[in-house]
Design an enzyme around this catalytic site. Structure first.
Site, PDB file in Angstrom:
ATOM      1  CE  LYS A 136      -4.521   0.982   0.395  1.00 56.63           C
ATOM      2  NZ  LYS A 136      -5.690   0.193  -0.024  1.00 56.63           N
TER       3      LYS A 136
HETATM    4  P1  NAD Z   1     -13.288   7.792  -2.256  1.00 55.07           P
HETATM    5  O1  NAD Z   1     -12.246   8.823  -2.083  1.00 55.07           O
HETATM    6  O2  NAD Z   1     -13.880   7.569  -3.612  1.00 55.07           O
HETATM    7  O3  NAD Z   1     -14.500   8.065  -1.241  1.00 55.07           O
HETATM    8  C1  NAD Z   1     -14.319   8.229   0.140  1.00 55.07           C
HETATM    9  C2  NAD Z   1     -15.659   8.658   0.728  1.00 55.07           C
HETATM   10  O4  NAD Z   1     -15.532   8.728   2.156  1.00 55.07           O
HETATM   11  C3  NAD Z   1     -16.109  10.034   0.265  1.00 55.07           C
HETATM   12  O5  NAD Z   1     -17.509  10.030   0.046  1.00 55.07           O
HETATM   13  C4  NAD Z   1     -15.764  10.931   1.461  1.00 55.07           C
HETATM   14  O6  NAD Z   1     -16.597  12.073   1.528  1.00 55.07           O
HETATM   15  C5  NAD Z   1     -16.050   9.969   2.596  1.00 55.07           C
HETATM   16  N1  NAD Z   1     -15.415  10.382   3.850  1.00 55.07           N
HETATM   17  C6  NAD Z   1     -14.139  10.790   4.047  1.00 55.07           C
HETATM   18  N2  NAD Z   1     -13.951  11.118   5.342  1.00 55.07           N
HETATM   19  C7  NAD Z   1     -15.123  10.893   5.962  1.00 55.07           C
HETATM   20  C8  NAD Z   1     -15.589  11.039   7.296  1.00 55.07           C
HETATM   21  N3  NAD Z   1     -14.754  11.469   8.258  1.00 55.07           N
HETATM   22  N4  NAD Z   1     -16.862  10.705   7.595  1.00 55.07           N
HETATM   23  C9  NAD Z   1     -17.691  10.269   6.638  1.00 55.07           C
HETATM   24  N5  NAD Z   1     -17.339  10.107   5.343  1.00 55.07           N
HETATM   25  C10 NAD Z   1     -16.065  10.413   5.009  1.00 55.07           C
HETATM   26  O7  NAD Z   1     -12.643   6.446  -1.676  1.00 55.07           O
HETATM   27  P2  NAD Z   1     -13.060   4.949  -2.000  1.00 55.07           P
HETATM   28  O8  NAD Z   1     -12.170   4.453  -3.082  1.00 55.07           O
HETATM   29  O9  NAD Z   1     -14.535   4.851  -2.132  1.00 55.07           O
HETATM   30  O10 NAD Z   1     -12.565   4.228  -0.652  1.00 55.07           O
HETATM   31  C11 NAD Z   1     -13.391   4.145   0.503  1.00 55.07           C
HETATM   32  C12 NAD Z   1     -12.885   3.018   1.389  1.00 55.07           C
HETATM   33  O11 NAD Z   1     -12.906   1.799   0.640  1.00 55.07           O
HETATM   34  C13 NAD Z   1     -11.450   3.159   1.902  1.00 55.07           C
HETATM   35  O12 NAD Z   1     -11.365   2.554   3.179  1.00 55.07           O
HETATM   36  C14 NAD Z   1     -10.653   2.353   0.902  1.00 55.07           C
HETATM   37  O13 NAD Z   1      -9.415   1.912   1.432  1.00 55.07           O
HETATM   38  C15 NAD Z   1     -11.613   1.209   0.671  1.00 55.07           C
HETATM   39  N6  NAD Z   1     -11.393   0.466  -0.566  1.00 55.07           N
HETATM   40  C16 NAD Z   1     -11.373   1.086  -1.775  1.00 55.07           C
HETATM   41  C17 NAD Z   1     -11.185   0.323  -2.923  1.00 55.07           C
HETATM   42  C18 NAD Z   1     -11.258   0.919  -4.295  1.00 55.07           C
HETATM   43  O14 NAD Z   1     -11.192   0.152  -5.263  1.00 55.07           O
HETATM   44  N7  NAD Z   1     -11.421   2.209  -4.463  1.00 55.07           N
HETATM   45  C19 NAD Z   1     -10.968  -1.059  -2.820  1.00 55.07           C
HETATM   46  C20 NAD Z   1     -10.987  -1.662  -1.566  1.00 55.07           C
HETATM   47  C21 NAD Z   1     -11.209  -0.880  -0.440  1.00 55.07           C
END
Ligand code: NAD
Length: 424
Positions: free
Chosen positions: A114
């Protein structure tokens, strides 16, 4: 405060501490392989880099960046890159370790890695964002590569950032190395279905968990925290299956609508103004109210450590689908188990993204691209096979789905470690 003895000593309430306690819980189920477990408690390699750039106003800014390769016993490192003002080495270590478990849980030929930069990308211009991305890529270029460690998008990073990373790495080595990152734009070796893959995986595992619980998705009430790539796509798929999205929270606030939020309107507005921009479609409530909203399914899809012990006590959900990485702290896990709330853990629930990243990497090497149906069918099959095996393990040993996922994954990782042996 705990004394920090070495970089692997966790600080209080940190995601790395959460990960270590998750590993401790699986040790009794590892048999003779337990002698190798220490390897999971130490990242193989951690690189800290300085990322200096010239800002648009002529000043020089420095950002701290990281790339951690947690374990590569089963194959090259794989894991996203996060741009966020709260990123720390310890957080990246935890995220890389969860990638090791996740890739093994779905049996992909990868280890876990990561990366991240401590930066608020919302405060950068597009040019500044490109400079930060390129300099960071160049600095970590000494340890990433199509056969060694393959980054991908995570919080606040996207296909454009992957294109800059691919270009920077390619310029430095000479040639075009599409396989160095996944989550790229389609015309640069990206894969159909990648953008929606993580949310789709949350839906596929959630649909199966609901079926086993006897919970009808038609009319089921769902609360989603985090409305980005993962949360919004999962919400759309559940809504298509007949569920009602009754509450959504993002960094701007919390919106609720007992009749179900109109996602066709909420999704585009949230992209520019956050979910509070959709005042016309629901009520804006204090953020803490999100956690005891009446719902059947809770999807934490934002950041780590959100589902605390207090929030676990008050949730009305019967099923928690961990779209985010590490959203549930260990005490909350115990409370949810005691209360009979089923948790589909991150390391299987959100594995759809890395699975389609694997498809993208395979397609890049063969220069032969699959259609979206083929990708979705293969994704569904891999996720369902993995989930069914984990469920059988949980039933057999009477353990939670999280510990069962760790049991299945750690056996694969530690068996590979044992068969390879220690060098020298
Ligand atoms: P993203 O940046 O597209 O979205 C993140 C979301 O979280 C946004 O809507 C943001 O407003 C919200 N957010 C941030 N801080 C916050 C808070 N304090 N309270 C409430 N909401 C909050 O990111 P993503 O890619 O959707 O990732 C989200 C999670 O999923 C992370 O934990 C990431 O590690 C995990 N994840 C992502 C992927 C991927 O393919 N993108 C894969 C596996 C896991």
């Amino acid at each position: 405060m705990s004394e920090k003895l070495s970089f692997v000593t966790p600080t209080a309430n940190s995601p790395w501490g959460t990960y270590l306690s998750q590993v401790d819980r699986v040790v009794p189920h590892l048999g003779p392989l337990a002698r190798w477990v220490e390897t999971l408690k130490r990242p193989k390699r951690a690189l800290i880099v300085d990322v200096p750039i010239e800002m648009d106003d002529g000043t020089i800014a420095h950002f701290e960046g990281y790339r951690v390769q947690h374990n590569m016993s089963r194959g090259p490192g794989k894991g996203g890159v996060r741009f966020h003002p709260d990123v720390t080495l310890e957080e990246v270590m935890a995220l890389s370790a969860w990638m090791t478990i996740k890739t093994a849980a779905v049996n992909l030929p990868y280890g876990g890695a990561k990366g991240g930069i401590r930066v608020d990308p919302k405060k950068l211009s597009l040019q500044e964002l490109e400079k930060v991305t390129r300099r960071y890529t160049s600095e970590i270029g000494i340890i990433i590569g199509p056969h060694t460690d393959i980054p991908a998008p995570d919080v606040n990073t996207n296909a454009q950032i992957m294109a800059w990373m691919m270009d920077t790495y390619s310029m430095n080595v000479g040639g075009t190395a599409t396989g160095v990152v996944t989550g790229k734009p389609l015309h640069l070796g990206g894969s159909l279905g990648r953008v929606k893959a993580t949310g789709r995986g949350v839906f596929v595992t959630g649909r199966e968990a609901a079926r086993r619980l006897g919970l009808d998705l038609r009319g089921a009430r769902i609360a989603v925290q985090g409305f980005g790539n993962v949360g919004s796509v999962a919400a759309e798929l559940f809504a298509e299956a007949g569920a009602k999205i009754v509450a959504v929270q993002d960094h701007t606030g919390t919106i609720v609508n007992d009749k179900g939020l109109d996602l066709a309107k909420l999704v585009p507005i949230s992209r520019t103004d956050g979910v509070v921009g959709f005042k016309a479609g629901g009520d804006i409530v204090p953020n803490e109210d999100f956690w005891d909203i009446a719902c059947d399914i809770l999807i934490p899809a934002a950041l780590e450590g959100q589902l605390t012990a207090d929030r676990a006590k008050k949730t009305t959900a019967k099923l928690v689908l961990e779209g985010a990485n590490g959203p549930t702290v260990p005490q909350a896990d115990d409370i949810l188990a005691e209360r009979g709330v089923l948790v589909v853990p991150d390391v299987i629930c959100n594995a759809g993204g890395v699975t389609v990243s694997y498809f993208e990497w395979v397609q890049d090497f063969s220069s032969f691209f699959w259609d979206e149906d083929e990708i979705n069918v293969r994704l569904d099959r891999i996720m369902m096979n993995a989930l069914n095996q984990i469920w059988d393990t949980a039933d057999k040993h009477k353990i939670t789905l999280r510990t069962a996922t760790y049991a299945v994954a750690c056996e694969r990782i530690l068996m590979a470690r044992q068969e390879r042996g220690l060098y020298p």
